[in-house]
Design a protein around this motif. Structure first.
Motif, PDB file in Angstrom:
ATOM      1  N   LEU A  19      -8.035  -1.336   2.222  1.00  0.00           N
ATOM      2  CA  LEU A  19      -6.554  -1.371   1.705  1.00  0.00           C
ATOM      3  C   LEU A  19      -5.794  -0.478   2.286  1.00  0.00           C
ATOM      4  CD1 LEU A  19      -6.999  -2.581  -2.017  1.00  0.00           C
ATOM      5  CD2 LEU A  19      -6.152  -4.103  -0.137  1.00  0.00           C
ATOM      6  N   PHE A  65      -7.584  10.655   4.414  1.00  0.00           N
ATOM      7  CA  PHE A  65      -7.779   9.581   4.993  1.00  0.00           C
ATOM      8  C   PHE A  65      -6.890   9.269   6.312  1.00  0.00           C
ATOM      9  CE2 PHE A  65      -7.036   4.662   5.611  1.00  0.00           C
ATOM     10  CZ  PHE A  65      -7.959   4.475   5.501  1.00  0.00           C
ATOM     11  N   LEU A  89      -3.093  -0.003  -7.904  1.00  0.00           N
ATOM     12  CA  LEU A  89      -3.157  -1.385  -7.089  1.00  0.00           C
ATOM     13  C   LEU A  89      -3.591  -2.430  -8.248  1.00  0.00           C
ATOM     14  CD1 LEU A  89      -4.902  -0.098  -4.087  1.00  0.00           C
ATOM     15  CD2 LEU A  89      -2.825  -0.825  -4.247  1.00  0.00           C
ATOM     16  N   LEU A 145     -14.971   1.528  -6.057  1.00  0.00           N
ATOM     17  CA  LEU A 145     -13.891   2.105  -5.149  1.00  0.00           C
ATOM     18  C   LEU A 145     -13.791   1.443  -3.648  1.00  0.00           C
ATOM     19  CD1 LEU A 145     -14.479   5.770  -6.112  1.00  0.00           C
ATOM     20  CD2 LEU A 145     -12.578   4.324  -6.814  1.00  0.00           C
ATOM     21  N   VAL A 161      -8.349   8.693  -5.902  1.00  0.00           N
ATOM     22  CA  VAL A 161      -8.854   7.429  -5.664  1.00  0.00           C
ATOM     23  C   VAL A 161      -8.928   6.414  -6.759  1.00  0.00           C
ATOM     24  CG1 VAL A 161     -10.051   7.911  -3.310  1.00  0.00           C
ATOM     25  CG2 VAL A 161     -11.314   7.987  -5.700  1.00  0.00           C
ATOM     26  N   VAL A 197      -2.538  -6.316  -6.784  1.00  0.00           N
ATOM     27  CA  VAL A 197      -3.528  -6.281  -5.342  1.00  0.00           C
ATOM     28  C   VAL A 197      -4.845  -6.227  -5.818  1.00  0.00           C
ATOM     29  CG1 VAL A 197      -3.790  -5.138  -3.471  1.00  0.00           C
ATOM     30  CG2 VAL A 197      -1.732  -4.730  -4.488  1.00  0.00           C
ATOM     31  N   THR A 198      -5.372  -5.501  -6.475  1.00  0.00           N
ATOM     32  CA  THR A 198      -6.785  -5.567  -7.197  1.00  0.00           C
ATOM     33  C   THR A 198      -7.088  -5.863  -8.455  1.00  0.00           C
ATOM     34  OG1 THR A 198      -6.842  -3.221  -7.310  1.00  0.00           O
ATOM     35  CG2 THR A 198      -7.618  -3.877  -5.385  1.00  0.00           C
ATOM     36  N   VAL A 256     -13.218  -1.182  -2.116  1.00  0.00           N
ATOM     37  CA  VAL A 256     -12.074  -1.787  -1.616  1.00  0.00           C
ATOM     38  C   VAL A 256     -11.314  -1.077  -1.084  1.00  0.00           C
ATOM     39  CG1 VAL A 256     -10.903  -1.993  -3.876  1.00  0.00           C
ATOM     40  CG2 VAL A 256     -10.666  -3.827  -2.258  1.00  0.00           C
ATOM     41  N   LEU A 257     -11.063   0.049  -1.604  1.00  0.00           N
ATOM     42  CA  LEU A 257      -9.929   1.262  -1.057  1.00  0.00           C
ATOM     43  C   LEU A 257      -9.760   1.421   0.309  1.00  0.00           C
ATOM     44  CD1 LEU A 257      -9.524   3.294  -4.376  1.00  0.00           C
ATOM     45  CD2 LEU A 257      -8.346   1.569  -3.755  1.00  0.00           C
ATOM     46  N   PRO A 258     -10.769   1.920   1.301  1.00  0.00           N
ATOM     47  CA  PRO A 258     -10.611   2.144   2.525  1.00  0.00           C
ATOM     48  C   PRO A 258      -9.912   1.141   3.346  1.00  0.00           C
ATOM     49  CG  PRO A 258     -12.822   3.019   1.605  1.00  0.00           C
ATOM     50  CD  PRO A 258     -12.095   2.256   0.659  1.00  0.00           C
ATOM     51  N   ILE A 302       0.793  -1.315  -0.084  1.00  0.00           N
ATOM     52  CA  ILE A 302      -0.049   0.111  -0.117  1.00  0.00           C
ATOM     53  C   ILE A 302       0.777   1.230   0.073  1.00  0.00           C
ATOM     54  CG2 ILE A 302      -1.820   1.302   1.106  1.00  0.00           C
ATOM     55  CD1 ILE A 302      -2.505  -1.528   0.064  1.00  0.00           C
ATOM     56  N   LEU A 331      -5.282   5.608  -7.683  1.00  0.00           N
ATOM     57  CA  LEU A 331      -4.962   4.541  -6.596  1.00  0.00           C
ATOM     58  C   LEU A 331      -5.195   3.418  -7.136  1.00  0.00           C
ATOM     59  CD1 LEU A 331      -3.584   3.811  -3.816  1.00  0.00           C
ATOM     60  CD2 LEU A 331      -5.631   4.186  -2.800  1.00  0.00           C
ATOM     61  N   ARG A 332      -6.460   3.139  -7.397  1.00  0.00           N
ATOM     62  CA  ARG A 332      -7.359   1.950  -7.927  1.00  0.00           C
ATOM     63  C   ARG A 332      -6.344   1.290  -9.080  1.00  0.00           C
ATOM     64  NH1 ARG A 332     -11.866  -1.702  -7.586  1.00  0.00           N
ATOM     65  NH2 ARG A 332     -10.478  -3.388  -8.568  1.00  0.00           N
TER      66      ARG A 332
END
Lengths: 170, 237
Positions: B65, A128, A163, B59, A156, A168-169, B61-63, A109, A159-160
């Motif tokens: 992770l 966050f 990942l 989205l 976000v 990861v995803t 899944v993000l928090p 992460i 980031l997605r």
């Protein structure tokens, strides 16, 4: 031949601070081990300059991934040595997620965050990790609240994507 | 990646096609940064807006992770110590010097061997050859940082010309996906060399043998890598 040294100097100038920050995380804040890790990573880059071909992807991503891989290897070697000491007791059933897995997850992460642009990383950290509201983050960063919202919207998604790229995803 | 609105809604409702005024709020919403009033308003909106609901689903899944990294570590940012660059440059010079010395020694040894052979042949003495190579035993390789599971074993045999490296591996992948695999030898203090490559398919075992000019005690590490140099398995003596 100073070409090699130029390569190391250029990598250090462009990625040195980010790589050291990354290495420090991988080494749990141990500066000595972090320096060793950066050195080993840069030596790998020097031995495999072809890996840094910009057509094959981001240099920073390669350096970060290599550092993480080396840290995981070192960690597994340490873990294996620790395991060897206990010989006459029945091994405990492995917990579902080992300490290593947990650390690897956290490193992954952190690496994903480091791959984002500074402005994207910044809003994720404010909103966050520091738990700030849009209005508070706007005040801290000196930008309008609407900009905080649109940056988090794009951050976000970035980031997605990172990942996804890192597996990861999906 | 932006989520694509899936076209006009199935049933007429408050949602109208076109740019949604709440479109940019999803990031702040999943990060928990909206004020309680904004949050309630956004959730009321979600009930009526399929594209925003899809975006949130993408989205969600993000928090979880992000939460695996502790806040303190996430916020840490430091500058590299000034001693680091000189240290790395010194290591590069040392490795280059060691590689040069080794090349020189190899050349000298080659000349000596050639002279010795000429002498032996010249006087017609038959030299006893060293005993044959030790039997091949396979040892498991450590698995790299993979998404695909692989079982790999390696066998090392010293030979007069170097080291025979034998690898057996099996990829546990149900798809028809194929990978190009490289067998890389990392000698101590010298540059790595690739001594073989092949195409692997999930579920099909592969056995490969290749030879490197380095003796076993000169080898630091042997890796199986993908074409983009991701290590999938490694072994170190």
């Amino acid at each position: 031949m100073t070409d090699d040294e130029d390569l190391i100097r250029a990598l250090q100038a462009e990625h040195g601070d980010a790589l050291f920050t990354h290495a420090l995380r991988l080494c749990d804040g141990d500066r000595q081990r972090a320096e060793d890790l950066v050195q080993e990573t840069l030596l790998r880059a020097w031995r495999h300059p072809e890996a840094l071909d910009p057509e094959r992807g981001s240099t920073r991503a390669w350096l970060f991934t290599t550092a993480r891989r080396l840290a995981i290897d070192a960690w597994r070697r340490r873990e294996a040595r620790v395991g060897e000491v206990v010989t006459d007791s029945i091994p405990e059933p492995r917990p579902e997620l080992s300490e290593t897995d947990r650390a690897v997850e956290a490193w992954t992460i952190a690496e994903a965050l480091d791959r984002l642009s500074p402005s994207h990383r910044e809003v994720l950290i404010e909103c966050f990790y520091r738990g700030r509201s849009v209005a508070e983050a706007a005040a801290v960063l000196g930008i309008p609240p609407g900009t905080v919202k649109s940056r988090t919207h794009y951050a976000v998604r970035a980031l997605r994507l990172v990942l996804d790229e890192m597996g990861v995803t999906r | 990646m932006r989520s694509q609105p899936p076209g006009p809604p199935a049933s007429p409702g408050p949602y109208a096609p076109g740019p949604c005024p709440y479109e940019l709020d999803d990031g702040a919403y999943i990060l928990g940064a909206l004020s309680p009033a904004e949050r309630a308003e956004y959730e009321r909106h979600l009930a009526t807006c399929p594209p925003c609901r899809d975006a949130i689903a993408q989205l969600a899944v993000l928090p979880g992770l992000l939460g695996r990294l502790d806040p303190q570590t996430a916020q840490r940012s430091v500058t590299a110590p000034p001693t680091l660059l000189p240290r790395v440059l010194a290591a590069v010079r040392a490795q280059r010097a060691a590689a040069r010395r080794r090349r020189l020694l190899t050349t000298v040894a080659g000349v000596v061997a050639a002279v010795a052979l000429a002498l032996v042949v010249g006087i017609g003495v038959k030299l006893a050859l060293p005993a044959g190579p030790a039997p091949l035993t396979y040892r498991p390789m450590s698995v790299g940082d993979n998404t695909v599971r692989v079982d790999a074993e390696i066998g090392i045999q010293e030979q007069s010309s170097g080291t025979m490296v034998s690898v057996r591996c099996l990829y546990h992948d149900q798809s028809d996906h194929t990978w190009q695999i490289l067998l890389i030898v990392y000698p101590r203090e010298e540059e790595a060399e690739s001594i073989g490559s092949w195409v692997a398919t999930g579920g099909q075992p592969v056995e490969v043998s290749a030879i490197t000019r380095y003796s076993p005690d000169q080898i630091d590490r042997i890796e199986l890598q993908t074409r983009n140099h991701t290590t999938i398995a490694w072994w170190s003596p």
